[in-house]
Design a protein around this motif. Structure first.
Motif, PDB file in Angstrom:
ATOM      1  N   ARG A   4       0.835  -1.204   0.000  1.00 34.86           N
ATOM      2  CA  ARG A   4       0.000   0.000   0.000  1.00 34.86           C
ATOM      3  C   ARG A   4       0.871   1.255   0.000  1.00 34.86           C
ATOM      4  N   ALA A   5       0.454   2.244  -0.764  1.00 28.85           N
ATOM      5  CA  ALA A   5       1.224   3.483  -0.881  1.00 28.85           C
ATOM      6  C   ALA A   5       1.422   4.151   0.474  1.00 28.85           C
ATOM      7  N   GLU A   6       0.409   4.083   1.326  1.00 30.74           N
ATOM      8  CA  GLU A   6       0.500   4.730   2.633  1.00 30.74           C
ATOM      9  C   GLU A   6       1.486   4.037   3.575  1.00 30.74           C
ATOM     10  N   ASP A   7       1.918   2.843   3.199  1.00 27.80           N
ATOM     11  CA  ASP A   7       2.883   2.109   4.028  1.00 27.80           C
ATOM     12  C   ASP A   7       4.313   2.185   3.496  1.00 27.80           C
ATOM     13  N   ALA A   8       4.536   3.042   2.518  1.00 20.40           N
ATOM     14  CA  ALA A   8       5.845   3.115   1.863  1.00 20.40           C
ATOM     15  C   ALA A   8       6.962   3.459   2.841  1.00 20.40           C
ATOM     16  N   GLN A   9       6.690   4.348   3.780  1.00 21.77           N
ATOM     17  CA  GLN A   9       7.730   4.727   4.739  1.00 21.77           C
ATOM     18  C   GLN A   9       8.119   3.542   5.614  1.00 21.77           C
ATOM     19  N   GLY A  10       7.120   2.748   6.009  1.00 26.41           N
ATOM     20  CA  GLY A  10       7.408   1.559   6.807  1.00 26.41           C
ATOM     21  C   GLY A  10       8.240   0.549   6.032  1.00 26.41           C
ATOM     22  N   VAL A  11       7.976   0.416   4.735  1.00 22.68           N
ATOM     23  CA  VAL A  11       8.783  -0.472   3.894  1.00 22.68           C
ATOM     24  C   VAL A  11      10.224   0.020   3.843  1.00 22.68           C
ATOM     25  N   ASP A  12      10.388   1.341   3.708  1.00 22.07           N
ATOM     26  CA  ASP A  12      11.737   1.920   3.683  1.00 22.07           C
ATOM     27  C   ASP A  12      12.494   1.613   4.972  1.00 22.07           C
TER      28      ASP A  12
END
Length: 336
Positions: A65-73
């Protein structure tokens, strides 16, 4: 002995098979309807029982999900090794390895090794093998952090374990300290380390390892001596591929280095790392003063420094009759 923790980030586009890859490897089951994102998954304690040291393997699934991109980073930044998945049936997910995932990973975690997992390789809709291979070959040239690409099928439980075994291997036996990604040649610290080891094993100081010295080295490092036929085979291989790697006294340093270059270029990093660690080297290729004290003393040099920039390193290289970089290039010329 304490267990070393290895954090494995599993990333990729939506629906490529990240979650199924983890569950099929860790639990040996496949679900047609996997959960959206798994919590951190600890592999069984005996998963890597044959590794050089006890390890705890933790796989981190990631959201698409786009909103979880920071968590993926953040997951990428904390990872020891990163598995990037693409769907073997969707060309767009393959192309996004180059356009998105690998630039993103190298920006966030430049030093982390990467494993490419070609998931869902189990139907007639799979992209042509030649097309995938050509793409991956160019990708590896562009992004040297890629260690290996593996075709897998979670549904058929095929090669899913191999993906994580390779991930563990890249952490325990890192390539970067030994091979220069840009040139494909042994790094200067690696050559200097091998030179030190060679001198330590040359017990009679004649500049060559005779059969007895070579067998002692073999037994010390790998617990099993070479047979007469095996010793003859080693000598013959070096003589055929590297003319100045052998003389009547035994194996010369260029030949010794050629053998290790062969290990590394054929993916047997664990063999060279076994030798290096046994002789006191860590993963940064630094050696303790206690081991340095065992080296032959070169007049005018100092051996009380574990930094590879020390003058003793230069003196030892000069004593071998050639610069370490020239030896590295010379050895590689004979790989064919």
């Amino acid at each position: 002995m304490s267990r070393r923790r290895i954090n494995v980030a599993v990333v990729g586009d939506k629906g490529v098979g990240k979650t199924s890859l983890i569950t099929s490897a860790a639990q040996e089951v496949f679900s047609e309807r996997p959960v959206p994102v798994l919590p951190p998954t600890r592999f069984p304690a005996d998963f890597a029982a044959g590794s050089a040291e006890p390890v705890d393997v933790i796989a981190y699934d990631t959201s698409s999900r786009a909103e979880d991109a920071q968590g993926v980073d953040e997951t990428i930044k904390a990872a020891d090794v990163i598995i990037v998945c693409f769907d073997a049936q969707r060309r767009s997910t393959l192309q996004r390895l180059r356009s998105d995932w690998l630039p993103r990973i190298t920006h966030l975690r430049a030093a982390a090794p990467v494993i490419i997992a070609c998931c869902k390789d189990d139907s007639e809709d799979t992209l042509p093998t030649e097309q995938i291979r050509e793409f991956m070959e160019s990708l590896i040239r562009e992004f040297p952090v890629i260690e290996v690409s593996i075709r897998t099928s979670s549904k058929k439980l095929r090669s899913v374990l191999d993906v994580f075994y390779q991930a563990i291997k890249t952490v325990l036996y890192p390539k970067a300290p030994l091979l220069d990604a840009g040139t494909g040649r042994l790094t200067t610290p690696c050559v200097k380390a091998l030179l030190r080891i060679f001198l330590m094993c040359d017990l009679d100081g004649d500049g060559a390892l005779n059969d007895e010295e070579l067998n002692k080295f073999q037994f010390q490092c790998f617990g099993q001596p070479l047979t007469g036929d095996e010793l003859a085979s080693v000598r013959q291989m070096v003589a055929e591929r590297m003319a100045d790697g052998l003389n009547d006294a035994g194996l010369l340093f260029p030949g010794f280095m050629y053998l290790h270059t062969l290990f590394l270029t054929r993916g047997r990093l664990e063999s060279t790392w076994t030798v290096l660690k046994l002789f006191g080297y860590n993963e940064q290729l630094r050696i303790s003063d206690a081991v340095l004290d065992q080296l032959p003393h070169i007049p005018g040099s100092s051996s009380s420094n574990s930094d590879f920039g020390s003058s003793s390193s230069s003196d030892l290289a000069a004593a071998a009759g050639s610069s370490v970089l020239e030896l590295s290039e010379q050895a590689l010329l004979y790989l064919g």
